[in-house]
Design a protein around this motif. Structure first.
Motif, short mmCIF file in Angstrom:
data_model
loop_
_atom_site.label_atom_id
_atom_site.label_comp_id
_atom_site.label_asym_id
_atom_site.label_seq_id
_atom_site.Cartn_x
_atom_site.Cartn_y
_atom_site.Cartn_z
N LYS A 55 0.80 -1.22 0.00
CA LYS A 55 0.00 0.00 0.00
C LYS A 55 0.84 1.28 0.00
N VAL A 56 2.05 1.19 0.52
CA VAL A 56 2.91 2.37 0.64
C VAL A 56 4.34 2.01 0.28
N LEU A 86 0.07 10.86 -5.18
CA LEU A 86 -1.21 10.24 -4.87
C LEU A 86 -1.72 9.37 -6.00
N TYR A 91 1.36 7.24 9.02
CA TYR A 91 0.42 6.35 8.34
C TYR A 91 0.00 5.18 9.23
N LEU A 129 5.91 7.73 -1.19
CA LEU A 129 6.42 8.80 -0.34
C LEU A 129 7.84 9.14 -0.76
N THR A 135 0.24 4.18 -9.29
CA THR A 135 -1.05 4.86 -9.37
C THR A 135 -2.17 3.88 -9.70
N TYR A 154 0.55 4.45 -2.51
CA TYR A 154 1.11 5.76 -2.22
C TYR A 154 2.63 5.69 -2.29
N ILE A 181 4.14 13.46 -1.27
CA ILE A 181 3.32 12.30 -1.59
C ILE A 181 2.89 12.34 -3.04
N GLU A 190 -7.92 9.64 -6.01
CA GLU A 190 -7.98 9.90 -4.57
C GLU A 190 -8.30 11.37 -4.34
N ILE A 242 -2.71 9.82 5.28
CA ILE A 242 -1.74 10.54 4.46
C ILE A 242 -2.18 11.99 4.42
#
Length: 370
Positions: A85-86, A348, A332, A110, A103, A108, A346, A352, A338
């Protein structure tokens, strides 16, 4: 990464989580050498990456958060990592991540915005002072013995008179771009009593005026500046923006500095401008084919100072990147989501639109760093 990357990640996460550190499992994975070697050329939608994608894919299987500096996060890796997820990248530009796939998969990404801005600003000012006072050239000529041969031939006075000497006081510094680095360069230049003018169509002119800078258009900057320093990002709009026409507008005594991206300058046009005396000199930390190759024709010129893409390097900037990512990951995992869409740290996922993004998380999660 650096040999002590594991130690720096541990320190950063310990600072970010505090007493909550024991709630999570942290596993460090050595990013072994593999098919990806650091290059500005894009391969599988990633660049400036290195490592073994097979090891990385296996290592982050079942993981929701992965952090790294240079590991290649390709579409193949992300598509196989269904729980991911990140992704946290401890550098300013996460070019080693296939951001299109991230995307599409709702991941996400970072990044550590401005983590090396202080180092790059220092080197930019170092370039300016070196060119003002001819520091790099005289050091090289003395060590090579060329200085002694030249003064024997033409005399010390004639030799020294052949250089373009300047002082920083009241000279005009033109900044192309006023982001994390450009704004810091401006503060340093103001301390030397330089007049700072800025071309950046994305910055509010009131901010520039408040920070003792003068907003100008690009033509005014090119024609007026004694120094031109590039701090813009590379985009279709900035690619080769410093071309033959741009050089024709500069002062003959102008000095060009680039610590941003090599392809913002048309290198053939720069070579001709330096060789023909259209500008006085240049100082570059980046070139179009980066890292610089032995056959780069700019090396042949006497009126250019070159460094091998090292402006952003320092233990301070490295650690700053780790800390920034650790703080974001901690935010997070605490369920605080976020930050808003305006948070430039970030990237995105498309679609979102909420102010904050929070995923349901288990009590314990494994974070894998490569």
């Amino acid at each position: 990464m650096r040999e002590n990357a594991e130690e720096m990640w541990q320190i950063s996460f310990s600072e970010a989580f505090g007493d909550e550190l024991s709630n999570h499992d942290f596993i460090y994975i050595e990013n072994s050498k593999g098919s990806y070697k650091w290059s500005t050329e894009i391969v599988d939608n990633v660049k400036e990456a290195y490592g073994n994608p097979e090891i990385i894919q296996e290592a982050i299987d079942g993981c929701m958060v992965a952090v790294s500096g240079y590991a290649p996060f390709t579409s193949e890796i992300m598509n196989a990592s269904k729980e991911l997820k990140v992704i946290g990248i401890s550098r300013g530009g996460p070019v080693n991540v296939d951001q299109v796939t991230a995307t599409e998969n709702g991941i996400y990404v970072l990044r550590a915005v401005g983590r090396n801005a202080e180092s790059v600003a220092d080197q930019t000012l170092g370039f300016i002072l070196s060119e003002l006072r001819q520091i790099a050239r005289h050091n090289e000529e003395i060590k090579s013995g060329e200085y002694f041969m030249k003064i024997d031939k033409v005399g010390r006075s004639n030799y020294l008179g052949s250089f373009n000497w300047m002082e920083a006081n009241k000279k005009v510094l033109g900044l192309i771009g006023y982001g994390q680095v450009g704004s810091r360069v401006a503060k340093r230049a103001n301390a030397f009593n330089m007049r700072v003018i800025v071309f950046d169509p994305y910055i509010d002119e009131k901010i520039l005026l408040e920070e003792d800078c003068e907003p100008v258009d690009i033509d005014t900057l090119l024609k007026t500046s004694d120094f031109i320093s590039i701090h813009a990002g590379l985009s279709p709009e900035t690619h080769h923006m410093i071309d033959k026409e741009a050089f024709s507008k500069m002062k003959k005594t102008a000095i060009l500095v680039n610590t941003a991206r090599g392809s913002i300058i048309d290198e053939d046009a720069l070579y001709n401008a330096l060789k023909n005396g259209d500008i006085a000199s240049a100082a570059l930390d980046v070139v179009e084919m980066d890292p610089i190759k032995p056959d780069n024709k700019l090396i042949q010129l006497d009126n250019i100072t070159l460094t091998p893409h090292t402006a952003g390097r320092s233990p301070d900037s490295e650690m700053r990147g780790y800390r920034q990512i650790a703080q974001q990951v901690a935010r997070y995992l605490r369920g605080k989501g976020i930050h808003s869409l305006s948070d430039r740290s970030i990237i995105l996922p498309i679609g979102e639109i909420r102010k904050d993004f929070t995923l349901p998380l288990p009590a314990s999660i494994t974070i894998k760093a490569s």
